[in-house]
Design a protein around this motif. Sequence first.
Motif, PDB file in Angstrom:
ATOM      1  N   GLY A  10      -6.248   3.639  -7.366  1.00  0.00           N
ATOM      2  CA  GLY A  10      -7.627   3.926  -6.960  1.00  0.00           C
ATOM      3  C   GLY A  10      -8.016   3.134  -5.727  1.00  0.00           C
ATOM      4  O   GLY A  10      -7.411   2.104  -5.412  1.00  0.00           O
ATOM      5  N   HIS A  32       1.449   6.870   3.981  1.00  0.00           N
ATOM      6  CA  HIS A  32       1.924   8.008   4.774  1.00  0.00           C
ATOM      7  C   HIS A  32       1.432   7.870   6.217  1.00  0.00           C
ATOM      8  O   HIS A  32       0.327   7.358   6.448  1.00  0.00           O
ATOM      9  CB  HIS A  32       1.390   9.290   4.137  1.00  0.00           C
ATOM     10  N   SER A  82      -0.013  -0.464  -4.708  1.00  0.00           N
ATOM     11  CA  SER A  82      -1.311   0.190  -4.855  1.00  0.00           C
ATOM     12  C   SER A  82      -1.183   1.663  -4.518  1.00  0.00           C
ATOM     13  O   SER A  82      -0.648   2.030  -3.471  1.00  0.00           O
ATOM     14  CB  SER A  82      -2.323  -0.463  -3.915  1.00  0.00           C
ATOM     15  N   LEU A 137       0.883  -1.170   0.000  1.00  0.00           N
ATOM     16  CA  LEU A 137       0.000   0.000   0.000  1.00  0.00           C
ATOM     17  C   LEU A 137       0.913   1.210   0.000  1.00  0.00           C
ATOM     18  O   LEU A 137       1.637   1.455   0.978  1.00  0.00           O
ATOM     19  CB  LEU A 137      -0.916  -0.026   1.226  1.00  0.00           C
ATOM     20  N   GLY A 138       0.934   1.928  -1.122  1.00  0.00           N
ATOM     21  CA  GLY A 138       1.986   2.925  -1.342  1.00  0.00           C
ATOM     22  C   GLY A 138       1.491   4.358  -1.270  1.00  0.00           C
ATOM     23  O   GLY A 138       0.540   4.674  -0.562  1.00  0.00           O
ATOM     24  N   HIS A 186      -8.263   0.039   7.231  1.00  0.00           N
ATOM     25  CA  HIS A 186      -8.880  -0.942   6.333  1.00  0.00           C
ATOM     26  C   HIS A 186      -7.949  -2.139   6.117  1.00  0.00           C
ATOM     27  O   HIS A 186      -8.404  -3.282   6.059  1.00  0.00           O
ATOM     28  CB  HIS A 186      -9.204  -0.302   4.976  1.00  0.00           C
ATOM     29  N   LYS A 205       2.889  18.600   9.328  1.00  0.00           N
ATOM     30  CA  LYS A 205       2.522  17.329   9.969  1.00  0.00           C
ATOM     31  C   LYS A 205       3.802  16.663  10.443  1.00  0.00           C
ATOM     32  O   LYS A 205       4.852  16.855   9.810  1.00  0.00           O
ATOM     33  CB  LYS A 205       1.847  16.418   8.948  1.00  0.00           C
TER      34      LYS A 205
HETATM   35  P1  NAP Z   1      -6.584   7.859   3.805  1.00  0.00           P
HETATM   36  O1  NAP Z   1      -7.417   8.979   4.333  1.00  0.00           O
HETATM   37  O2  NAP Z   1      -6.056   6.857   4.758  1.00  0.00           O
HETATM   38  O3  NAP Z   1      -7.393   7.071   2.673  1.00  0.00           O
HETATM   39  C1  NAP Z   1      -8.577   7.538   2.089  1.00  0.00           C
HETATM   40  C2  NAP Z   1      -8.993   6.518   1.050  1.00  0.00           C
HETATM   41  O4  NAP Z   1      -8.150   6.581  -0.094  1.00  0.00           O
HETATM   42  C3  NAP Z   1      -8.897   5.072   1.525  1.00  0.00           C
HETATM   43  O5  NAP Z   1     -10.032   4.712   2.294  1.00  0.00           O
HETATM   44  C4  NAP Z   1      -8.776   4.336   0.214  1.00  0.00           C
HETATM   45  O6  NAP Z   1     -10.029   4.265  -0.448  1.00  0.00           O
HETATM   46  C5  NAP Z   1      -7.925   5.277  -0.602  1.00  0.00           C
HETATM   47  N1  NAP Z   1      -6.488   4.977  -0.504  1.00  0.00           N
HETATM   48  C6  NAP Z   1      -5.571   5.556   0.331  1.00  0.00           C
HETATM   49  N2  NAP Z   1      -4.354   5.042   0.110  1.00  0.00           N
HETATM   50  C7  NAP Z   1      -4.492   4.119  -0.866  1.00  0.00           C
HETATM   51  C8  NAP Z   1      -3.605   3.240  -1.530  1.00  0.00           C
HETATM   52  N3  NAP Z   1      -2.295   3.230  -1.246  1.00  0.00           N
HETATM   53  N4  NAP Z   1      -4.108   2.414  -2.490  1.00  0.00           N
HETATM   54  C9  NAP Z   1      -5.440   2.438  -2.801  1.00  0.00           C
HETATM   55  N5  NAP Z   1      -6.321   3.242  -2.198  1.00  0.00           N
HETATM   56  C10 NAP Z   1      -5.871   4.079  -1.256  1.00  0.00           C
HETATM   57  O7  NAP Z   1      -5.356   8.401   2.958  1.00  0.00           O
HETATM   58  P2  NAP Z   1      -5.019   9.887   2.467  1.00  0.00           P
HETATM   59  O8  NAP Z   1      -4.542  10.660   3.633  1.00  0.00           O
HETATM   60  O9  NAP Z   1      -6.165  10.384   1.644  1.00  0.00           O
HETATM   61  O10 NAP Z   1      -3.778   9.574   1.532  1.00  0.00           O
HETATM   62  C11 NAP Z   1      -3.959   9.117   0.193  1.00  0.00           C
HETATM   63  C12 NAP Z   1      -2.621   8.643  -0.362  1.00  0.00           C
HETATM   64  O11 NAP Z   1      -1.675   9.715  -0.311  1.00  0.00           O
HETATM   65  C13 NAP Z   1      -2.016   7.504   0.441  1.00  0.00           C
HETATM   66  O12 NAP Z   1      -1.443   6.601  -0.471  1.00  0.00           O
HETATM   67  C14 NAP Z   1      -0.966   8.170   1.295  1.00  0.00           C
HETATM   68  O13 NAP Z   1       0.112   7.312   1.608  1.00  0.00           O
HETATM   69  C15 NAP Z   1      -0.526   9.332   0.428  1.00  0.00           C
HETATM   70  N6  NAP Z   1      -0.077  10.500   1.199  1.00  0.00           N
HETATM   71  C16 NAP Z   1      -0.874  11.026   2.187  1.00  0.00           C
HETATM   72  C17 NAP Z   1      -0.408  12.107   2.909  1.00  0.00           C
HETATM   73  C18 NAP Z   1      -1.214  12.704   4.033  1.00  0.00           C
HETATM   74  O14 NAP Z   1      -0.724  13.650   4.662  1.00  0.00           O
HETATM   75  N7  NAP Z   1      -2.394  12.191   4.356  1.00  0.00           N
HETATM   76  C19 NAP Z   1       0.833  12.658   2.597  1.00  0.00           C
HETATM   77  C20 NAP Z   1       1.609  12.105   1.563  1.00  0.00           C
HETATM   78  C21 NAP Z   1       1.122  11.014   0.875  1.00  0.00           C
HETATM   79  P3  NAP Z   1     -10.986   2.975  -0.316  1.00  0.00           P
HETATM   80  O15 NAP Z   1     -11.612   3.045   1.042  1.00  0.00           O
HETATM   81  O16 NAP Z   1     -11.968   3.149  -1.438  1.00  0.00           O
HETATM   82  O17 NAP Z   1     -10.140   1.746  -0.486  1.00  0.00           O
END
Ligand code: NAP
Length: 248
Positions: free
Chosen positions: A51, A76, A33, A10-11, A85, A197
Amino acid sequence: MPDKTRILILGGTGDARMLAEGLVAAGHEVITSLAGVTEHPVLPPGEIRQGGFGGASGLRTYLQSAGIALVIDATHPFAARMSAHAADACRSLNLPLLRFERPQWQPRAGDRWTFVASTEDAARALPSGARVLLTIGRQEVAPFFARPDLSGVARMIEAPPAEPPEKWTILRQRPPFETGAEMALMALTGITHLVTKNSGGSSTQGKLEAARKLSLPVVMIERPVKPPVLSFRTDEDLFTAVERALSP
Ligand code: NAP
């Protein structure tokens, strides 16, 4: 029967890319992913899927149909939903789940950090008239933009979801960021406060060193709690655990 070496990462982070490189080089079949929210992601080696899965139940269905033998959560530190999940789905299928977690940043002598629990609290913690370097990504900028007394620079990889207020500048840049360049940016734009953060890692640490050198206050958003799973801080330790988990 699932392929014994088929691994889902999970990337969405540089750490996940590094892990994919190591595991592909070791001969594993790796699927990374991505959430699919970044327009031009830097892709790791191996297979890519993009996705959301559709919650924990969608992930469970995917893990079964793709014949995954082991899951690595390298999201992250602030991606709390995806980690929850993954914990649910792997527990229900009795699949091994390993997490890669970079250590948090810790304050050092000379730092002026205020710890807060959320982006909303971070916006509330800023004094009136602050000029902010906002480094929290694009998705949670609203509470800062909603305060007419704040201004500054909001840095993010992708464009923000809505047009920013006039007093804000959007800086679209991808890490790494060096201390010297961070100091120059802060000085040039008259920054009085840094908001970040507690992501950890070296590629964005320069801003903390810059703030210390310039004696600027930092509003530090603490990490959300993730479900307790086996966690590793170095790629070597995680690779050893992968081999153990996959050995017959
Ligand atoms: P989140 O709130 O934990 O996830 C929201 C939804 O996005 C999850 O329920 C899932 O949808 C989908 N999702 C998240 N990561 C996924 C993955 N690796 N592969 C497939 N689906 C994924 O995450 P977020 O904070 O929105 O972050 C989204 C992505 O950006 C992640 O990959 C995370 O590592 C990266 N990121 C986040 C941050 C941050 O500050 N939050 C910073 C840098 C990078 P479903 O429920 O439909 O499966």
